[in-house]
Design a protein around this motif. Structure first.
Motif, PDB file in Angstrom:
ATOM      1  N   LEU A   1      13.972  66.590-106.845  1.00  0.00           N
ATOM      2  CA  LEU A   1      14.655  65.508-106.144  1.00  0.00           C
ATOM      3  C   LEU A   1      15.001  65.946-104.728  1.00  0.00           C
ATOM      4  O   LEU A   1      15.407  67.095-104.513  1.00  0.00           O
ATOM      5  N   PRO A   2      14.873  65.053-103.741  1.00  0.00           N
ATOM      6  CA  PRO A   2      15.131  65.437-102.349  1.00  0.00           C
ATOM      7  C   PRO A   2      16.566  65.907-102.120  1.00  0.00           C
ATOM      8  O   PRO A   2      17.521  65.288-102.589  1.00  0.00           O
ATOM      9  N   SER A   3      16.711  67.012-101.413  1.00  0.00           N
ATOM     10  CA  SER A   3      18.012  67.553-101.033  1.00  0.00           C
ATOM     11  C   SER A   3      17.811  68.528 -99.886  1.00  0.00           C
ATOM     12  O   SER A   3      16.840  69.297 -99.893  1.00  0.00           O
ATOM     13  N   PRO A   4      18.733  68.543 -98.919  1.00  0.00           N
ATOM     14  CA  PRO A   4      18.636  69.541 -97.851  1.00  0.00           C
ATOM     15  C   PRO A   4      18.892  70.956 -98.352  1.00  0.00           C
ATOM     16  O   PRO A   4      18.650  71.919 -97.633  1.00  0.00           O
ATOM     17  N   GLN A   5      19.352  71.070 -99.603  1.00  0.00           N
ATOM     18  CA  GLN A   5      19.652  72.388-100.168  1.00  0.00           C
ATOM     19  C   GLN A   5      18.419  73.112-100.694  1.00  0.00           C
ATOM     20  O   GLN A   5      18.489  74.300-100.997  1.00  0.00           O
ATOM     21  N   HIS A   6      17.295  72.410-100.832  1.00  0.00           N
ATOM     22  CA  HIS A   6      16.085  73.073-101.316  1.00  0.00           C
ATOM     23  C   HIS A   6      14.856  72.357-100.777  1.00  0.00           C
ATOM     24  O   HIS A   6      14.925  71.217-100.322  1.00  0.00           O
ATOM     25  N   ALA A   7      13.731  73.047-100.847  1.00  0.00           N
ATOM     26  CA  ALA A   7      12.452  72.494-100.390  1.00  0.00           C
ATOM     27  C   ALA A   7      11.758  71.792-101.552  1.00  0.00           C
ATOM     28  O   ALA A   7      12.092  72.016-102.715  1.00  0.00           O
ATOM     29  N   PRO A   8      10.772  70.947-101.269  1.00  0.00           N
ATOM     30  CA  PRO A   8       9.995  70.325-102.351  1.00  0.00           C
ATOM     31  C   PRO A   8       9.255  71.388-103.159  1.00  0.00           C
ATOM     32  O   PRO A   8       8.874  72.435-102.623  1.00  0.00           O
TER      33      PRO A   8
ATOM     34  N   GLU B   1       6.892  80.221 -95.841  1.00  0.00           N
ATOM     35  CA  GLU B   1       7.140  81.495 -95.186  1.00  0.00           C
ATOM     36  C   GLU B   1       8.076  81.294 -93.998  1.00  0.00           C
ATOM     37  O   GLU B   1       8.006  80.293 -93.291  1.00  0.00           O
ATOM     38  N   GLY B   2       8.957  82.255 -93.783  1.00  0.00           N
ATOM     39  CA  GLY B   2       9.857  82.202 -92.643  1.00  0.00           C
ATOM     40  C   GLY B   2      10.941  81.156 -92.819  1.00  0.00           C
ATOM     41  O   GLY B   2      11.215  80.672 -93.906  1.00  0.00           O
ATOM     42  N   THR B   3      11.580  80.797 -91.703  1.00  0.00           N
ATOM     43  CA  THR B   3      12.643  79.804 -91.717  1.00  0.00           C
ATOM     44  C   THR B   3      12.036  78.414 -91.786  1.00  0.00           C
ATOM     45  O   THR B   3      11.165  78.061 -90.992  1.00  0.00           O
ATOM     46  N   VAL B   4      12.482  77.625 -92.742  1.00  0.00           N
ATOM     47  CA  VAL B   4      11.949  76.287 -92.910  1.00  0.00           C
ATOM     48  C   VAL B   4      13.087  75.283 -92.851  1.00  0.00           C
ATOM     49  O   VAL B   4      14.222  75.575 -93.213  1.00  0.00           O
ATOM     50  N   ASP B   5      12.778  74.082 -92.403  1.00  0.00           N
ATOM     51  CA  ASP B   5      13.717  72.977 -92.359  1.00  0.00           C
ATOM     52  C   ASP B   5      13.443  72.116 -93.580  1.00  0.00           C
ATOM     53  O   ASP B   5      12.429  71.415 -93.648  1.00  0.00           O
ATOM     54  N   ASN B   6      14.336  72.163 -94.572  1.00  0.00           N
ATOM     55  CA  ASN B   6      14.101  71.440 -95.812  1.00  0.00           C
ATOM     56  C   ASN B   6      13.960  69.942 -95.587  1.00  0.00           C
ATOM     57  O   ASN B   6      13.148  69.273 -96.233  1.00  0.00           O
ATOM     58  N   SER B   7      14.764  69.405 -94.670  1.00  0.00           N
ATOM     59  CA  SER B   7      14.674  67.969 -94.405  1.00  0.00           C
ATOM     60  C   SER B   7      13.298  67.597 -93.867  1.00  0.00           C
ATOM     61  O   SER B   7      12.721  66.569 -94.249  1.00  0.00           O
ATOM     62  N   ALA B   8      12.743  68.446 -92.999  1.00  0.00           N
ATOM     63  CA  ALA B   8      11.408  68.189 -92.468  1.00  0.00           C
ATOM     64  C   ALA B   8      10.358  68.287 -93.573  1.00  0.00           C
ATOM     65  O   ALA B   8       9.400  67.498 -93.609  1.00  0.00           O
TER      66      ALA B   8
END
Length: 402
Positions: free
Chosen positions: A130-137, A149-156
Motif C-alpha cells: 500500500l502506498p506510504s512515504p514510509q516505504h517504497a513499492p 540503490e542509494g537515497t530514494v524518494d518514496n513518494s516519487a
C-alpha cells in the motif's frame, strides 16, 4: 447479508479469503468466493460456495523455459484476465451486498460493485503493498526490477508505480468499463485500493507505518482454523529424534536446488529435515531416514514441532511460523516476501537469506543464526502477541457496513 470474496492470487491470497468465508458463514451470512480453480475442491470441502475464475495456477510454480513474455503477449494476457474477471465476478456478484477484493490483481471487483451499486472493500495482505512515504513499492524480484540503490524518494517511486498501473491495466479495464456504461478510470491503483483499504496482516509482525494516507484499516491476519491431526508417518518421524528443520515454498517457485541446499545445511548442523513438497514439488535428495517429504498438512500444528522453518516469506507462512513461536529462515523471491524477510530480521525471530541463490554454506550460516537460543526465545515471545481474531474483526466491520 450476501458477500462476494474475490481474489485472483495464489494460495497466499486464497487461504485468507477462505478463512474469512468460513467465519462469515459461521455467523449466518451468505458467502460466495470467486478465485482460481486450484482452490475450488478445498474451499467447497469447507462448505464455501465457489465460482472459479481464470486458468489453473499450479503450473506457474514449476520452472519453465521461455523467459519474459513479449509486450504483445503481455497485452493479450492482461486483456484475457480482465475479461475473465468481469465475466466471473459479474455473475458471482448477483444478489450480493458487498464485494471484498483480496490482492492487487483483483482488477474487476470495484467496477462490478459500482455497476451493481453495492459496497466494495479492497484488502492487502502486507503493508508494503500500500502506498506510504514510509516505504517504497515492493518491486524487488519482479521482472525488470532490482533493489533500490542509494537515497530514494518514496513518494516519487509511488508516483512512478501509479503510472505503471495505468499503463499496464488502464486500457483493458477502461474498455470493459465502457462496455458497462461506466466512466473511464484515470488512476487505476487509487481506483482499486480506495482511500481506506483494509490490511489483513498482524500488527506486531507487519504493522502499518502510518499515520499517513491512505486511511488504512488493519484488521489483523485472516487465519484459517485447522484442527486436522498430523499424518501418522509425520508423527512417527517427529517422535524418532530431535525437532527437524522444515523447508517449504508453498504455491510459489522455489530457488533452483533449495531442497538439496537446506538438507545439506541441516545435516551439517546435525538436524533432520521435513520437506514440504508444495507446488514446486520439492523432494529429498536421497533415501536417507533423516528426511521426510510431506504434502498438504496442518502447518499450525507442524510448525510447533520443528526447530526452524525455511520458507519463501509469504504473508501466510510467515504469520503461521510467528504464531507457532518457531525461528524462521526467509529466502525471498518476489514482491512482499522481501518485506517479510526484513521484518523477521528486525523482530529477531529468524534470519533473512542474502540475495543470490541459496547454497549449503549460505543456508548453513542463516540456519545456524536462526537456531541460536536467543532467537528461539525471541520467537516464542513474539508468538504471544500474534493475534488470531483478524477474521472476527473483518466480519464485524462488514456487518457494520450493512
Amino acid at each position: 447479508m450476501r458477500i462476494l470474496l474475490f481474489t485472483i492470487g495464489s494460495r497466499g491470497e486464497a487461504q485468507p479469503m477462505v478463512a474469512l468465508a468460513t467465519r462469515l458463514a459461521a455467523s449466518g451470512q451468505q458467502v460466495v468466493m470467486c478465485a482460481p480453480p486450484d482452490f475450488q475442491t478445498w474451499a467447497e470441502r469447507l462448505g464455501v460456495t465457489y465460482v472459479p475464475v481464470g486458468p489453473r495456477l499450479r503450473g506457474t510454480a514449476r520452472r519453465k523455459a521461455g523467459g519474459v513474455p513479449s509486450p504483445e503477449q503481455r497485452r493479450h494476457m492482461i486483456e484475457g484476465t480482465v475479461t475473465d474477471q468481469f465475466t466471473a465476478v459479474g455473475a458471482a456478484a448477483e444478489g450480493c451486498d458487498v464485494i471484498v477484493a483480496g490482492g492487487a490483481l483483483a482488477i474487476a471487483a470495484r467496477s462490478v460493485a459500482e455497476r451493481r451499486g453495492i459496497g466494495y472493500v479492497y484488502t492487502a495482505f502486507a503493508p508494503v503493498t500500500l502506498p506510504s512515504p514510509q516505504h517504497a513499492p515492493p518491486v524487488q524480484g519482479m521482472p525488470g526490477h532490482g533493489p533500490a540503490e542509494g537515497t530514494v524518494d518514496n513518494s516519487a517511486l509511488w508516483a512512478e508505480d501509479a503510472r505503471g498501473w495505468d499503463a499496464l491495466w488502464g486500457p483493458a479495464l477502461n474498455a470493459r468499463r465502457e462496455a458497462l456504461g461506466l466512466p473511464p478510470v484515470t488512476d487505476v491503483r487509487s481506483h482499486l485500493f480506495t482511500g481506506a483499504p483494509w490490511l489483513a496482516a498482524d500488527p506486531t509482525l507487519a504493522p502499518w507505518p502510518g499515520p499517513a494516507q491512505p486511511d488504512v484499516v488493519q484488521t489483523g491476519a485472516w487465519l484459517l482454523p485447522d484442527d486436522r491431526p498430523l499424518p501418522s508417518e509425520v508423527e512417527a518421524f517427529l517422535d524418532a529424534g530431535e525437532p527437524p528443520v522444515h523447508v517449504g515454498f508453498g504455491s510459489v517457485r522455489a530457488p533452483e536446488g533449495v531442497a538439496r541446499a537446506v538438507i545439506g545445511a541441516a545435516r551439517s548442523l546435525g538436524r533432520r529435515v521435513i520437506v514440504g513438497r508444495g507446488w514446486a514439488q520439492l523432494s529429498p535428495v536421497d533415501d536417507e531416514p533423516d528426511c521426510l517429504a510431506v504434502g498438504e498438512v496442518n502447518q499450525r500444528v507442524l510448525f510447533t514441532r520443528v526447530a526452524a522453518v525455511v520458507h519463501h516469506g509469504g504473508a501466510g507462512t510467515t504469520t503461521t511460523a510467528a504464531l507457532a513461536g518457531v525461528p524462521q529462515v526467509v529466502v525471498p523471491q518476489v514482491y512482499d516476501q522481501f518485506y517479510f524477510a526484513r521484518r523477521v530480521e528486525r523482530l529477531g525471530i529468524g534470519s533473512a537469506h542474502p540475495s543470490g541463490g541459496p547454497t549449503v554454506d549460505s543456508l548453513g550460516t542463516a540456519l545456524n543464526r536462526a537456531l541460536d537460543p536467543t532467537v528461539t526465545a525471541a520467537a516464542r515471545l513474539v508468538a504471544r502477541s500474534i493475534r488470531t481474531d483478524g477474521t472476527a474483526t473483518a466480519a464485524r466491520r462488514l456487518l457494520e457496513m450493512a
